[in-house]
Design an enzyme around this catalytic site. Structure first.
Site, short mmCIF file in Angstrom:
data_model
loop_
_atom_site.label_atom_id
_atom_site.label_comp_id
_atom_site.label_asym_id
_atom_site.label_seq_id
_atom_site.Cartn_x
_atom_site.Cartn_y
_atom_site.Cartn_z
N ARG A 93 17.87 -16.45 -32.37
CA ARG A 93 16.50 -16.58 -32.87
C ARG A 93 16.28 -15.67 -34.07
O ARG A 93 15.74 -16.05 -35.09
CB ARG A 93 15.49 -16.26 -31.76
CG ARG A 93 15.22 -17.40 -30.78
CD ARG A 93 16.47 -17.96 -30.17
NE ARG A 93 16.28 -19.08 -29.29
CZ ARG A 93 16.46 -19.04 -27.97
NH1 ARG A 93 16.83 -17.90 -27.37
NH2 ARG A 93 16.30 -20.11 -27.25
N ASP A 99 22.40 -21.28 -30.34
CA ASP A 99 21.19 -21.88 -29.78
C ASP A 99 20.62 -22.86 -30.79
O ASP A 99 21.23 -23.11 -31.84
CB ASP A 99 20.17 -20.80 -29.38
CG ASP A 99 19.37 -21.22 -28.14
OD1 ASP A 99 18.75 -22.30 -28.20
OD2 ASP A 99 19.39 -20.50 -27.13
N HIS A 102 20.27 -26.66 -25.90
CA HIS A 102 20.20 -25.53 -26.83
C HIS A 102 21.32 -25.66 -27.88
O HIS A 102 22.00 -24.70 -28.20
CB HIS A 102 20.27 -24.20 -26.10
CG HIS A 102 19.01 -23.87 -25.34
ND1 HIS A 102 17.84 -23.53 -25.96
CD2 HIS A 102 18.74 -23.86 -24.01
CE1 HIS A 102 16.89 -23.31 -25.04
NE2 HIS A 102 17.41 -23.51 -23.86
N ASP A 142 21.36 -24.00 -19.46
CA ASP A 142 19.94 -23.98 -19.10
C ASP A 142 19.14 -24.99 -19.91
O ASP A 142 19.53 -25.38 -21.01
CB ASP A 142 19.36 -22.57 -19.36
CG ASP A 142 19.51 -22.14 -20.82
OD1 ASP A 142 20.59 -22.40 -21.38
OD2 ASP A 142 18.55 -21.59 -21.39
N GLU A 143 18.02 -25.38 -19.33
CA GLU A 143 16.98 -26.15 -20.02
C GLU A 143 17.52 -27.34 -20.79
O GLU A 143 17.08 -27.60 -21.92
CB GLU A 143 16.19 -25.22 -20.96
CG GLU A 143 15.50 -24.09 -20.22
CD GLU A 143 14.73 -23.17 -21.14
OE1 GLU A 143 13.60 -22.82 -20.80
OE2 GLU A 143 15.27 -22.78 -22.19
N TRP A 203 18.25 -16.95 -13.59
CA TRP A 203 17.16 -16.55 -14.49
C TRP A 203 15.81 -17.10 -14.07
O TRP A 203 14.79 -16.52 -14.35
CB TRP A 203 17.48 -16.97 -15.93
CG TRP A 203 17.31 -18.44 -16.24
CD1 TRP A 203 18.22 -19.42 -16.04
CD2 TRP A 203 16.15 -19.07 -16.81
NE1 TRP A 203 17.72 -20.63 -16.45
CE2 TRP A 203 16.46 -20.44 -16.92
CE3 TRP A 203 14.91 -18.61 -17.22
CZ2 TRP A 203 15.54 -21.38 -17.44
CZ3 TRP A 203 14.00 -19.54 -17.74
CH2 TRP A 203 14.32 -20.90 -17.84
N TYR A 219 13.37 -9.77 -18.05
CA TYR A 219 13.24 -10.36 -19.38
C TYR A 219 12.50 -9.35 -20.25
O TYR A 219 11.28 -9.24 -20.18
CB TYR A 219 12.50 -11.71 -19.30
CG TYR A 219 13.44 -12.89 -19.15
CD1 TYR A 219 14.55 -12.81 -18.30
CD2 TYR A 219 13.25 -14.08 -19.85
CE1 TYR A 219 15.43 -13.87 -18.17
CE2 TYR A 219 14.12 -15.15 -19.72
CZ TYR A 219 15.21 -15.03 -18.88
OH TYR A 219 16.08 -16.08 -18.74
N PHE A 220 13.27 -8.67 -21.08
CA PHE A 220 12.69 -7.58 -21.85
C PHE A 220 11.95 -8.05 -23.10
O PHE A 220 11.53 -7.25 -23.93
CB PHE A 220 13.76 -6.54 -22.22
CG PHE A 220 14.14 -5.62 -21.08
CD1 PHE A 220 13.64 -5.80 -19.79
CD2 PHE A 220 15.01 -4.56 -21.29
CE1 PHE A 220 13.99 -4.94 -18.75
CE2 PHE A 220 15.37 -3.69 -20.27
CZ PHE A 220 14.85 -3.89 -18.99
N ASP A 221 11.78 -9.39 -23.25
CA ASP A 221 10.86 -9.86 -24.28
C ASP A 221 9.42 -9.76 -23.78
O ASP A 221 8.47 -9.93 -24.54
CB ASP A 221 11.19 -11.27 -24.77
CG ASP A 221 11.37 -12.27 -23.66
OD1 ASP A 221 11.55 -11.87 -22.48
OD2 ASP A 221 11.33 -13.48 -23.94
N TRP A 238 15.77 -11.58 -25.26
CA TRP A 238 15.51 -12.78 -26.05
C TRP A 238 14.74 -12.39 -27.30
O TRP A 238 13.77 -11.62 -27.21
CB TRP A 238 14.73 -13.79 -25.21
CG TRP A 238 15.47 -14.26 -24.00
CD1 TRP A 238 15.20 -13.98 -22.70
CD2 TRP A 238 16.64 -15.10 -23.97
NE1 TRP A 238 16.10 -14.59 -21.87
CE2 TRP A 238 16.99 -15.29 -22.61
CE3 TRP A 238 17.41 -15.73 -24.96
CZ2 TRP A 238 18.09 -16.06 -22.23
CZ3 TRP A 238 18.50 -16.49 -24.56
CH2 TRP A 238 18.82 -16.66 -23.22
N GLU A 298 12.96 -14.09 -29.84
CA GLU A 298 11.94 -14.83 -30.59
C GLU A 298 10.95 -13.88 -31.26
O GLU A 298 10.50 -14.11 -32.38
CB GLU A 298 11.15 -15.77 -29.66
CG GLU A 298 11.89 -17.03 -29.24
CD GLU A 298 12.74 -16.84 -27.99
OE1 GLU A 298 13.04 -15.68 -27.62
OE2 GLU A 298 13.09 -17.86 -27.36
C1 ACM Z 1 16.71 -18.96 -20.22
O1 ACM Z 1 15.84 -18.08 -20.33
N1 ACM Z 1 16.45 -20.21 -20.60
C2 ACM Z 1 18.04 -18.68 -19.67
#
Ligand code: ACM
Length: 801
Positions: free
Chosen positions: A203, A232, A302, A364-365, A431, A456-458, A506, A508
């Site tokens: 990101r 990603d 991704h 994921d996703e 996760w 999740y440290f974001d 993450w 972003e």
């Molecule tokens: C994730 O946060 N999609 C692994």
């Protein structure tokens, strides 16, 4: 539910002449105090462990009387012909020189002075036996009056012990020599084998120099895994020689919104990648710090950046462009054999660069819309007798597992890889909370915990008004310290499958290296203790006490850590009729003594101590900070107390209209990163703010600073939840202010001229008429669309006089 991280989301030791120099400079060991000094009232009686400020706290530590004293020139002997031990000694002496200003001469293993003269010995001894230690990371450290001895079975153990010894050398970074270290014996080893952090350069890319620094800092907390999320939708960050377009095309995107165009009206190209040479250098650097880098190549989702480089890898054959959006994209790899050839060729180069046993394949996703819509994919499923798209992803994962395993590697992936079945050798990274870990461990898979939101440290580390961009559900230092890596639902046998845990950075909302560092520390220190130290040694108050010195180490190392745990929150209640203000002070951890000033000076340990809420005249400024051991725990926070300042709220200080149902984020304006950049606290689904109980008696109008940012979020099915409002007065869009409730009387609507969009922030004057008494104000935008996303920066009630 979608992840809105948007996401919700030196020199050789054996050099000629070295020993001679070392001999000349060898420390004259100072005498030791006898046991009787223990009762000497002039010696501080320091409680075990806490005063030594070791993080993570060791498995066992026993103090004895006396001190080892290190003079100006001391020597470090290496009792092994092992090159790794020599490297560790070099690393240690360089670190001590850099952070403590103490020079250590290194004595070669063959030096005849090694046993007699040196003050510190590093010994590799395969016979060392440590209680309860089945790792290869343990060590024993003995500090005696005349000698410090560090023994380990392995180089990794020796390294860990050296880090502990460095911490003992930095108990008081400001002290002058001689440096004293209390006599003690530490026997230590880790609780978990996987102690990790994840970096996301996709990101926003971190510089290679920063990645090395990050690894250094990890090592100083005994972390041993760096999970590197290299690909990603928003960028492909690893050079692959066989497929140059991955980085020629896939590494670059145009930023969303105003940031996408430069001053000359030209498109901005944003991104970058790590060359194979840079990666080899970083991997070698990490190896010297006993950090294993686990690379991640995302599939089957991704993958938009890769498919933009080679559209034939995608399902539609179309070039989707490298994304500038956050969230869940629907662009997937196709399932043709040629795509597997591509992925395997990529992984072959990845394996060549990274010696890690584990290779992360994402997983994921993977929103299955494209697979469902594609006749070709559906035909392939029928041909393979695969019943649905979830099973197709399972088949995809199994193919990668077979390939990795044939090359002696182990597959790890996000917990979606469990869906539809997974080969037993695969390891699962949980996760979506801990449920993936529970299910996987019950099925016999090894697991690594990195649940959202816990690790999740974001997520922001606090809720002070000066917090940066991020996800506002706070994950505090204490939340991290109290994280339990072993889910309660697992029995003892299943729990053995828990390899450990990691926190994910993450990126972003981390456009700069500094923003990554700030989000990481000191929370990573809490995680390091959770993952290294035995549960019986966990002690929140002791940890905070030790953190005081740890923060001084951070300053010495140049780690720009977050102050959220200790900074003082200044809460004010304005009593306008009497010209008074009520003041409440607190910090997140309730740690330290809060002191404040009302005269504009910086608080000192002698300033008035805060003992409870008080009232003062509504004028001037308050400054406050918390102290422990007479040292400030954070920079002083200030707040103006004049009436105008007390009638001002930033968007984070306003209340959200739907605090429990929306997706609330702190988003930066699309202006250049810097201290003047506005940060909007906004609900993505329904941007709407409340100022409850505003005293409107004497208010003439309100000033509202607003901004618009690109709605660069891919919400997949959740797009249905996004609310758009029709303007009532101005067809091009308006800011609406309602009285008492959001469906109450419309007090005012002010036009949002299209020219205001993307031009930084704009101050709007909103006439609201005269309203006696206390009312709530509801503020929201109505433009008939959700893009651009309009947001409030701040609101000012402007008195008539
Ligand atoms: C994730 O946060 N999609 C692994």
């Amino acid at each position: 539910m979608i992840d809105y991280r948007l996401r919700r989301n030196t020199r050789g030791l054996r050099q000629k002449g070295f020993c001679l120099i070392a001999l000349a400079l060898t420390l004259a060991l100072l005498g030791c105090r006898s046991m009787s000094s223990h009762n000497d009232k002039s010696e501080p009686q320091i409680p075990v462990a806490t005063d030594l400020s070791l993080i993570p706290v060791p498995y066992s530590l026993h103090r004895s009387a006396g001190y080892f004293t290190l003079g100006k020139n001391a020597a470090l002997g290496i009792h092994s012909n092992d090159a790794a031990a020599e490297n560790i000694a070099h690393y240690f002496s360089e670190l001590v020189q850099r952070t403590r200003g103490v020079h250590l001469d290194l004595l070669a293993p063959t030096s005849k002075d090694n046993n007699t003269q040196s003050g510190i010995d590093f010994v590799l001894d395969p016979r060392l036996s440590l209680k309860d230690d089945d790792s290869d990371e343990g060590y024993a450290l003995t500090v005696a009056t005349g000698r410090i001895t560090l023994v380990a079975r392995s180089a990794h153990g020796l390294f860990n012990g050296a880090v502990t010894l460095w911490q003992l050398f930095t108990l008081d970074a400001d002290a002058n020599l001689p440096l004293r270290i209390p006599c003690l014996r530490i026997e230590d080893h880790p609780r978990f084998a996987w102690r990790g952090l994840m970096l996301d350069p996709a990101r926003h890319m971190q510089s290679p120099e920063f990645v090395k620094q990050f690894i250094d800092w990890m090592a100083l907390h005994k972390f041993n895994v760096l999970h590197w999320h290299l690909t990603d939708d928003q960028g492909w960050r690893i050079e692959i020689k066989k497929y140059p377009k991955l980085t020629e095309v896939g590494a670059w995107r145009r930023p969303a919104g105003a940031a996408g165009t430069d001053a000359n009206g030209q498109p901005v190209r944003y991104g970058g990648y790590y060359t194979q040479e840079q990666i080899r250098d970083i991997v070698a650097y990490a190896q010297q710090r006993y950090v294993t880098i686990v690379p991640e190549i995302e599939m089957p989702g991704h993958a938009q950046a890769a498919i933009s480089a080679y559209p034939e890898l995608g399902v539609t054959g179309k070039n989707p462009g490298v994304s500038h959006d956050w969230g869940v994209h629907t662009v997937l790899y196709n399932v043709d054999d040629s795509t597997f050839v591509f992925l395997q060729n990529v992984l072959a180069e990845v394996m060549d660069l990274f010696p890690s046993k584990y290779i992360h394949i994402g997983g994921d996703e993977a929103a299955k819309d494209q697979w469902q819509a594609s006749a070709r994919v559906q035909a392939r499923m029928r041909e393979l007798d695969i019943k649905d798209e979830t099973a197709l992803q399972s088949w995809f994962t199994r193919r990668m597992q077979t390939f990795l395993s044939a090359h002696g590697r182990k597959l790890i992936g996000w917990d979606e890889i469990l869906d539809g079945g997974l080969p037993p050798q695969a390891t699962v990274m949980s996760w979506r909370g801990s449920k993936g870990a529970i299910e996987a461990a019950k099925q016999g898979h090894d697991v690594v915990l990195s649940p959202d939101p816990d690790l999740y440290f974001d997520h922001l580390s606090g809720d002070l008004p000066d917090e940066p961009a991020g996800r506002p559900k706070v994950i505090s230092l204490r939340d991290v310290y109290e994280f339990n890596p072993i889910p309660k639902d697992l029995d003892a046998t299943q729990a053995r499958h828990v390899l450990g845990a990691q926190a994910n950075l993450w990126s972003e909302y981390f456009p700069t290296d500094a923003s990554v560092a700030r989000a990481t520390y000191p929370r990573a220190a809490a995680l390091a203790e959770v993952l290294w130290s035995p549960v019986t040694a966990h002690d929140w108050n002791g940890f905070l006490d030790r953190l005081v010195v740890q923060q001084a180490r951070y300053r010495e190392l140049g780690i720009g850590y977050a102050q959220s745990a200790f900074a003082v929150h200044i809460e004010t209640t304005f009593d306008a009729p009497h010209g008074k203000v009520g003041v409440k002070l607190a910090n997140q951890t309730d740690f330290g003594t809060i002191r404040y000033t009302l005269d504009g000076n910086a608080p000192t340990p002698q300033s008035p101590r805060y003992t409870g809420p008080f009232e003062t005249a509504a004028s001037g400024e308050i400054r406050a900070t918390a102290f422990a051991h007479d040292a400030p725990l954070a920079d002083a926070r200030a707040r103006k107390l004049d009436p105008l300042a007390l009638l001002h709220r930033s968007s984070g200080e306003l209340r959200q209209c739907h605090p429990n149902s929306g997706v609330i984020l702190r988003l930066p304006d699309d202006t250049p990163v810097g201290p003047d950049q506005a940060i909007f606290h906004v609900d993505l689904f329904d941007p709407c703010w409340l100022w409850p109980d505003a005293s409107l008696d004497d208010i003439d109008h309100i000033a509202v600073n607003v901004g618009s940012i690109p709605f660069n979020f891919q919400l997949w099915k959740d797009i249905k939840s996004v609310v758009t409002r029709k303007p009532l007065k101005y067809p091009a869009g308006e800011l609406q202010v309602h009285l008492d409730r959001c469906d109450g009387d419309l007090l005012a609507a002010v036009a949002l001229a299209p020219a205001l969009a993307n031009a930084g922030t704009t101050q709007l004057e909103v006439p609201i008429g005269h309203h006696a008494g206390t009312h709530s104000l509801c503020l929201r935008f109505a433009t008939g669309k959700y893009d651009p996303l309009w947001a409030i920066d701040w609101v000012q009630l402007v008195p008539a006089h």
